[in-house]
Design a protein around this motif. Sequence first.
Motif, PDB file in Angstrom:
ATOM      1  N   ALA A   1      11.767   7.523  75.519  1.00 25.43           N
ATOM      2  CA  ALA A   1      10.787   8.675  75.879  1.00 25.43           C
ATOM      3  C   ALA A   1      11.494   9.706  76.621  1.00 25.43           C
ATOM      4  N   ARG A   2      11.353  11.006  76.543  1.00 28.03           N
ATOM      5  CA  ARG A   2      11.848  11.953  77.147  1.00 28.03           C
ATOM      6  C   ARG A   2      11.273  12.293  78.591  1.00 28.03           C
ATOM      7  N   ARG A   3      11.875  12.353  79.508  1.00 28.04           N
ATOM      8  CA  ARG A   3      11.115  12.634  80.728  1.00 28.04           C
ATOM      9  C   ARG A   3      10.922  14.095  80.838  1.00 28.04           C
ATOM     10  N   ARG A   4       9.830  14.543  81.318  1.00 26.46           N
ATOM     11  CA  ARG A   4       9.560  16.017  81.480  1.00 26.46           C
ATOM     12  C   ARG A   4       9.269  16.448  82.902  1.00 26.46           C
ATOM     13  N   PHE A   5      10.119  17.476  83.288  1.00 26.56           N
ATOM     14  CA  PHE A   5       9.945  18.004  84.940  1.00 26.56           C
ATOM     15  C   PHE A   5       9.359  19.367  84.713  1.00 26.56           C
ATOM     16  N   PRO A   6       8.401  19.900  85.779  1.00 25.81           N
ATOM     17  CA  PRO A   6       7.773  19.063  86.629  1.00 25.81           C
ATOM     18  C   PRO A   6       6.659  18.481  85.765  1.00 25.81           C
ATOM     19  N   ALA A   7       5.752  17.445  86.441  1.00 23.69           N
ATOM     20  CA  ALA A   7       4.740  16.875  85.959  1.00 23.69           C
ATOM     21  C   ALA A   7       3.681  17.900  86.023  1.00 23.69           C
ATOM     22  N   ARG A   8       3.002  18.195  84.737  1.00 27.82           N
ATOM     23  CA  ARG A   8       2.006  18.981  84.425  1.00 27.82           C
ATOM     24  C   ARG A   8       0.693  18.443  83.566  1.00 27.82           C
ATOM     25  N   ARG A   9      -0.499  18.930  83.817  1.00 30.00           N
ATOM     26  CA  ARG A   9      -1.703  18.402  83.281  1.00 30.00           C
ATOM     27  C   ARG A   9      -2.186  19.650  82.656  1.00 30.00           C
ATOM     28  N   LEU A  10      -2.549  19.525  81.300  1.00 35.23           N
ATOM     29  CA  LEU A  10      -3.550  20.524  80.429  1.00 35.23           C
ATOM     30  C   LEU A  10      -4.735  19.804  80.491  1.00 35.23           C
ATOM     31  N   HIS A  11      -5.790  20.701  80.959  1.00 37.18           N
ATOM     32  CA  HIS A  11      -7.272  20.236  80.736  1.00 37.18           C
ATOM     33  C   HIS A  11      -7.697  21.035  79.889  1.00 37.18           C
ATOM     34  N   LEU A  12      -8.330  20.181  78.703  1.00 35.79           N
ATOM     35  CA  LEU A  12      -8.988  20.848  77.628  1.00 35.79           C
ATOM     36  C   LEU A  12     -10.604  20.386  77.649  1.00 35.79           C
ATOM     37  N   VAL A  13     -11.460  21.531  77.953  1.00 35.76           N
ATOM     38  CA  VAL A  13     -12.695  21.356  78.324  1.00 35.76           C
ATOM     39  C   VAL A  13     -13.587  21.921  77.275  1.00 35.76           C
ATOM     40  N   ASP A  14     -14.509  21.184  76.539  1.00 41.88           N
ATOM     41  CA  ASP A  14     -15.404  21.889  75.540  1.00 41.88           C
ATOM     42  C   ASP A  14     -17.085  21.549  76.647  1.00 41.88           C
ATOM     43  N   ILE A  15     -17.035  23.028  77.174  1.00 41.67           N
ATOM     44  CA  ILE A  15     -18.187  22.906  78.025  1.00 41.67           C
ATOM     45  C   ILE A  15     -19.561  22.686  77.592  1.00 41.67           C
TER      46      ILE A  15
ATOM     47  N   ASP B   1      -1.305  22.722  86.950  1.00 37.58           N
ATOM     48  CA  ASP B   1      -2.222  22.537  85.843  1.00 37.58           C
ATOM     49  C   ASP B   1      -2.575  23.767  84.998  1.00 37.58           C
ATOM     50  N   GLN B   2      -2.794  23.444  83.726  1.00 36.05           N
ATOM     51  CA  GLN B   2      -3.358  24.632  82.786  1.00 36.05           C
ATOM     52  C   GLN B   2      -4.730  24.133  82.390  1.00 36.05           C
ATOM     53  N   VAL B   3      -6.013  25.116  82.373  1.00 38.00           N
ATOM     54  CA  VAL B   3      -7.146  24.791  81.937  1.00 38.00           C
ATOM     55  C   VAL B   3      -7.431  25.620  80.957  1.00 38.00           C
ATOM     56  N   GLU B   4      -8.082  24.955  79.871  1.00 40.61           N
ATOM     57  CA  GLU B   4      -8.754  25.733  78.636  1.00 40.61           C
ATOM     58  C   GLU B   4     -10.141  25.395  78.664  1.00 40.61           C
TER      59      GLU B   4
ATOM     60  N   PHE C   1       3.701  19.138  78.622  1.00 39.81           N
ATOM     61  CA  PHE C   1       2.895  18.453  79.573  1.00 39.81           C
ATOM     62  C   PHE C   1       3.007  17.087  79.683  1.00 39.81           C
ATOM     63  N   THR C   2       3.013  16.362  80.777  1.00 41.16           N
ATOM     64  CA  THR C   2       2.929  14.939  80.992  1.00 41.16           C
ATOM     65  C   THR C   2       1.641  14.446  80.891  1.00 41.16           C
ATOM     66  N   HIS C   3       0.608  15.101  80.910  1.00 36.33           N
ATOM     67  CA  HIS C   3      -0.676  14.418  80.978  1.00 36.33           C
ATOM     68  C   HIS C   3      -1.678  15.523  80.376  1.00 36.33           C
ATOM     69  N   VAL C   4      -2.579  14.819  79.392  1.00 38.07           N
ATOM     70  CA  VAL C   4      -3.685  15.772  78.842  1.00 38.07           C
ATOM     71  C   VAL C   4      -5.059  15.118  79.205  1.00 38.07           C
ATOM     72  N   ALA C   5      -5.827  15.926  79.832  1.00 43.07           N
ATOM     73  CA  ALA C   5      -7.384  15.540  80.009  1.00 43.07           C
ATOM     74  C   ALA C   5      -8.106  15.990  79.155  1.00 43.07           C
ATOM     75  N   ILE C   6      -9.178  15.360  78.227  1.00 44.98           N
ATOM     76  CA  ILE C   6     -10.148  16.056  77.504  1.00 44.98           C
ATOM     77  C   ILE C   6     -11.269  15.951  77.990  1.00 44.98           C
ATOM     78  N   GLY C   7     -11.967  16.891  78.179  1.00 47.35           N
ATOM     79  CA  GLY C   7     -13.323  17.095  78.649  1.00 47.35           C
ATOM     80  C   GLY C   7     -14.230  17.070  77.623  1.00 47.35           C
ATOM     81  N   SER C   8     -14.336  16.080  76.691  1.00 46.73           N
ATOM     82  CA  SER C   8     -15.409  16.108  75.701  1.00 46.73           C
ATOM     83  C   SER C   8     -15.427  14.323  75.329  1.00 46.73           C
ATOM     84  N   GLY C   9     -16.403  14.276  74.587  1.00 48.26           N
ATOM     85  CA  GLY C   9     -16.406  12.794  74.150  1.00 48.26           C
ATOM     86  C   GLY C   9     -16.278  12.736  72.534  1.00 48.26           C
ATOM     87  N   ASP C  10     -16.308  13.831  71.904  1.00 50.66           N
ATOM     88  CA  ASP C  10     -16.020  14.075  70.368  1.00 50.66           C
ATOM     89  C   ASP C  10     -15.060  13.377  69.786  1.00 50.66           C
TER      90      ASP C  10
END
Length: 166
Positions: free
Chosen positions: A16-30, A61-64, A110-119
Amino acid sequence: MPRTTSRDTGPRRAGARRRFPARRLHLVDIENLAGDPRPSLRQVRQALGLYTGGLAFGAMDQVEVASSHLTLLNAALGWPHARYRVRSGPDGADLALLDVLRHENVASRFTHVAIGSGDHLFAEEAARLAAKGVWVTVVSRPRSLSRQLELAAREVIFLDTMAEAA
């Protein structure tokens, strides 16, 4: 108070390729996170407060945030400093966020993805990201989380239901 469960599957897969810097993408279905197809400004702010109580934002982090056109104003005022996606109709917000996962080379950025939804619509993409070494967190209301998405994630954070808090 958010509840967290984590399923750490050990070290990264071989090669697995290491990615720098560590970043998180937040995907939010409000709408999903707030538990309302047309959340009020107060509900959006409340969802943001619960979300950040369980998962903080980093400087890189990037927030969508996605919603229908009917919710866009409340989403933008209640959840500032995000990139907004608008798509109306059945599963519109989910489909707008899935476009990000499918077309924006997320696994290499991104090294981390957060999904704000339960779908359940996110389950396949979450599993694909996890297979590429991306840490996937799902942030959801307990009654909204699909079993498929729960199994695809490495970590699940449950929020209090908006209806109970109202």
